[in-house]
Design an enzyme around this catalytic site. Structure first.
Site, PDB file in Angstrom:
ATOM      1  N   HIS A  88      -4.725   5.136   2.333  1.00 57.56           N
ATOM      2  CA  HIS A  88      -3.673   5.198   1.312  1.00 57.56           C
ATOM      3  C   HIS A  88      -2.305   5.434   1.951  1.00 57.56           C
ATOM      4  CE1 HIS A  88      -2.288   6.405  -2.869  1.00 57.56           C
ATOM      5  NE2 HIS A  88      -1.313   6.921  -2.108  1.00 57.56           N
ATOM      6  N   GLU A  89      -2.239   6.423   2.843  1.00 59.71           N
ATOM      7  CA  GLU A  89      -0.943   6.775   3.441  1.00 59.71           C
ATOM      8  C   GLU A  89      -0.470   5.725   4.447  1.00 59.71           C
ATOM      9  OE1 GLU A  89       0.643   8.940   1.953  1.00 59.71           O
ATOM     10  OE2 GLU A  89      -0.963   9.985   0.910  1.00 59.71           O
ATOM     11  N   HIS A  96       1.524   3.253   2.590  1.00 51.86           N
ATOM     12  CA  HIS A  96       2.898   3.729   2.406  1.00 51.86           C
ATOM     13  C   HIS A  96       3.713   3.525   3.686  1.00 51.86           C
ATOM     14  CE1 HIS A  96       2.433   5.292  -1.560  1.00 51.86           C
ATOM     15  NE2 HIS A  96       1.636   6.291  -1.229  1.00 51.86           N
TER      16      HIS A  96
END
Length: 203
Positions: free
Chosen positions: A105-106, A109
């Protein structure tokens, strides 16, 4: 292989605005256990794929990109801070799969931050777009994960989950009111949900 950096206990998440919601389970692991599992995560196919595409795009994948922390009074399992890196909240982690998911997920980003060049995390629309992509492409909204969270809907669950989780993250952004967060998620939904790059399609 790059080693995950072990930071001192009690260090806060670099930027909770792009954080992943923490599990409601109790437990957690030590920094050393967490670092070992983060290093294991670096061999996960999706993690390797994202890191390779970051390098190909000219994005810095520095040694301290990933930090193992104990996050005090923090409702997130991890977070990404522009120019600061990815934090994994070890005291909110129980299983290898949780660390894999937070890291994927990160990394999305981090990839968006590099790819967009002019991304502004204070901008509710920019933040909403990256949250939609991260929740959609990471597998955070797989139906089995939703069932574990207590959401029993099967048909249409994935989009509903992505929208719900993206909205919750943007609402935490101090620059976005609840209304502004909702407007931003709705406004960018179609283009950002369908933007699967660097994947050919949603994994």
């Amino acid at each position: 292989m790059e080693e995950a950096a072990a930071a001192a206990e009690g260090v806060p998440v670099p930027d909770a605005r792009t954080g992943v919601e923490a599990s409601t389970r109790y437990g957690g692991m030590s920094i050393r256990q967490c670092v070992d599992k983060i290093n294991k995560s670096l061999d996960h196919p999706k993690v390797r794929f994202l890191r390779e595409h970051m390098i190909d795009a000219g994005c810095p994948v520095w040694v301290r990109l990933i930090m193992a922390l104990n996050c005090k009074d923090q409702g997130f399992a991890g977070g990404y801070g522009s120019g600061k890196g990815i934090a994994i909240c070890c005291n909110h982690m129980t299983f290898q799969d949780e660390i894999n998911q937070v890291l994927i997920h990160e990394l999305i980003h981090a990839y968006d931050d590099c790819r967009a060049k002019n991304i502004d995390w204070k901008n509710c629309y920019h933040h909403a777009c990256s949250e939609i992509r991260a929740n959609h492409l990471s597998g955070d909204c797989h139906y089995k994960r939703e069932l574990l969270r207590g959401f029993m809907k099967i048909r249409g669950h994935e989009q509903e989950c992505v929208k719900r989780r993206a909205l919750k993250s943007v609402q935490v952004n101090p620059h976005c009111s609840d209304a502004a967060a909702k407007d931003a998620v709705e406004a960018v939904w179609d283009i950002c949900y369908n933007d699967t790059y660097p994947f050919e399609r949603a994994p």
